[in-house]
Design a protein around this motif. Structure first.
Motif, PDB file in Angstrom:
ATOM      1  N   VAL A  50       0.908  -1.149   0.111  1.00 10.54           N
ATOM      2  CA  VAL A  50      -0.001  -0.091  -0.082  1.00 10.54           C
ATOM      3  C   VAL A  50       0.837   1.060  -0.065  1.00 10.54           C
ATOM      4  O   VAL A  50       0.739   2.303  -0.655  1.00 10.54           O
ATOM      5  N   ASN A  51       2.120   1.352   0.671  1.00 15.58           N
ATOM      6  CA  ASN A  51       2.662   2.520   1.147  1.00 15.58           C
ATOM      7  C   ASN A  51       3.499   2.779  -0.321  1.00 15.58           C
ATOM      8  O   ASN A  51       3.639   3.720  -0.792  1.00 15.58           O
ATOM      9  N   PRO A  62      -6.967  -1.454  -4.961  1.00 17.60           N
ATOM     10  CA  PRO A  62      -8.189  -1.671  -4.939  1.00 17.60           C
ATOM     11  C   PRO A  62      -8.811  -2.197  -3.457  1.00 17.60           C
ATOM     12  O   PRO A  62      -7.771  -2.790  -2.743  1.00 17.60           O
ATOM     13  N   GLU A  63      -9.965  -2.025  -3.017  1.00 21.00           N
ATOM     14  CA  GLU A  63     -10.429  -2.636  -1.910  1.00 21.00           C
ATOM     15  C   GLU A  63     -10.147  -4.234  -2.045  1.00 21.00           C
ATOM     16  O   GLU A  63     -10.304  -4.864  -2.823  1.00 21.00           O
ATOM     17  N   ALA A  64      -9.487  -4.730  -0.878  1.00 14.26           N
ATOM     18  CA  ALA A  64      -9.328  -6.044  -0.725  1.00 14.26           C
ATOM     19  C   ALA A  64      -9.594  -6.722   0.535  1.00 14.26           C
ATOM     20  O   ALA A  64      -9.669  -6.378   1.558  1.00 14.26           O
ATOM     21  N   GLU A 114     -15.025  -5.455   8.884  1.00 20.07           N
ATOM     22  CA  GLU A 114     -13.545  -5.755   8.886  1.00 20.07           C
ATOM     23  C   GLU A 114     -13.311  -7.328   9.230  1.00 20.07           C
ATOM     24  O   GLU A 114     -12.301  -7.611   8.870  1.00 20.07           O
ATOM     25  N   SER A 115     -14.256  -8.157   9.791  1.00 19.80           N
ATOM     26  CA  SER A 115     -14.044  -9.422  10.114  1.00 19.80           C
ATOM     27  C   SER A 115     -15.368 -10.276  10.039  1.00 19.80           C
ATOM     28  O   SER A 115     -16.383  -9.685  10.421  1.00 19.80           O
ATOM     29  N   SER A 170      -8.490  -0.820   2.264  1.00 22.87           N
ATOM     30  CA  SER A 170      -9.673  -0.132   2.431  1.00 22.87           C
ATOM     31  C   SER A 170     -10.111   0.154   1.199  1.00 22.87           C
ATOM     32  O   SER A 170     -11.294   0.731   0.855  1.00 22.87           O
ATOM     33  N   GLY A 171      -9.277   0.497   0.105  1.00 22.77           N
ATOM     34  CA  GLY A 171      -9.537   0.718  -1.440  1.00 22.77           C
ATOM     35  C   GLY A 171      -9.109   2.026  -1.740  1.00 22.77           C
ATOM     36  O   GLY A 171      -8.423   2.723  -0.735  1.00 22.77           O
ATOM     37  N   PRO A 172      -9.274   2.517  -2.787  1.00 21.77           N
ATOM     38  CA  PRO A 172      -8.758   3.755  -3.201  1.00 21.77           C
ATOM     39  C   PRO A 172      -9.138   5.194  -2.263  1.00 21.77           C
ATOM     40  O   PRO A 172     -10.364   5.105  -1.998  1.00 21.77           O
TER      41      PRO A 172
END
Length: 257
Positions: free
Chosen positions: A62-63, A73-75, A147-148, A254-256
């Motif tokens: 991500v970074n 993308p959201e994953a 989240e879970s 979390s996505g873009p």
């Protein structure tokens, strides 16, 4: 997690992106939205690696993607709980439609992602595929983007003589019965159809997203004791030949922004 020039980088159950991007027509006269896209990585960890290493690699991905101006993308990741599948976790990238997936793949393929790829390759070995995905049932209080969650998944092949008409009949039956079972009010069920397939790929994957194992068990018990439950289960088994597996799922990107 997207790669193009190595085993993980060929074109590759869930969730808020699916609910928003796939949608369900609220009236019969409305045209159905195009299917969503799942880019999937079915993976086994390299020796000595585990979910903590995956989360660390996720942070790096991500970074570094953000530094390079690449979207993420959201994953979600499913971690195997029970079932005889030959991999221990699945990473899902979610897209609202095929155009979004293609644009993202092109962006990623044109960038220098060698350092990100190296981190993923040091972590795990994956089989990458892509599927269309559509909702079969959305309970009024379902929250697939939690989240879970706990996932019940079925890898299914069509019975002899089954076609689109028979599948449409089954989908209607699912909605009719589950809509009358209170315990399914918090459940979302999706069908994923492979666009790319390996030698052992199923014809369709049907998966339900539940708030917890307890909620999943309560739903199963309520369905079996409901007036329409036994008939629906017979219809399902007469249409599809499936193997089942259970997974714990968590959101990892979390996505873009």
């Amino acid at each position: 997690m997207r790669t193009i020039n190595n085993p993980k980088k060929a074109l590759t159950f869930l969730f808020v992106a699916l609910l928003g991007g796939v949608g369900v027509a609220s009236h019969a006269e409305e045209a159905a939205a195009p299917p969503g896209i799942l880019a999937t990585y079915a993976c086994n960890f390299n020796e000595g690696k585990d979910m903590d290493d995956l989360r660390s690699t996720r942070d790096y991905y991500v970074n570094e993607s953000k530094k390079a101006g690449l979207s993420t993308p959201e994953a979600y990741v499913w971690s195997r709980f029970k079932g005889g599948v030959p991999f221990n976790h699945i990473w899902f990238d979610l897209y609202a439609n095929l155009d979004d997936f293609a644009a993202d793949a092109e962006e990623w393929n044109n960038a220098d992602t060698s350092k990100i790829d190296a981190r993923w390759n040091a972590l795990e070995v994956c089989e990458a595929n892509v599927s269309t995905v559509t909702p079969l049932f959305l309970g009024g209080e379902a929250n697939p983007g939690s989240e879970s969650t706990f996932v019940s998944s079925f890898a299914c092949n069509f019975r002899d003589g089954v076609g689109q008409d028979e599948m449409a009949d089954l989908e209607s039956h699912i909605g009719m019965v589950l809509g009358g079972v209170d315990e399914y009010n918090g459940v979302a069920i999706f069908a994923a159809t492979p666009m790319t397939q390996g030698p052992n790929s199923a014809d369709v994957y049907v998966f339900s997203i539940n708030a917890s194992p307890t909620a999943w068990a309560a739903g199963n018990a309520a369905l079996q004791s409901s007036p329409g439950g036994p008939s629906l289960l017979r219809h399902f088994n007469a249409t599809l030949d499936c193997s089942a597996s259970l997974w714990f799922a968590e959101q990892v990107v979390s996505g873009p922004e």
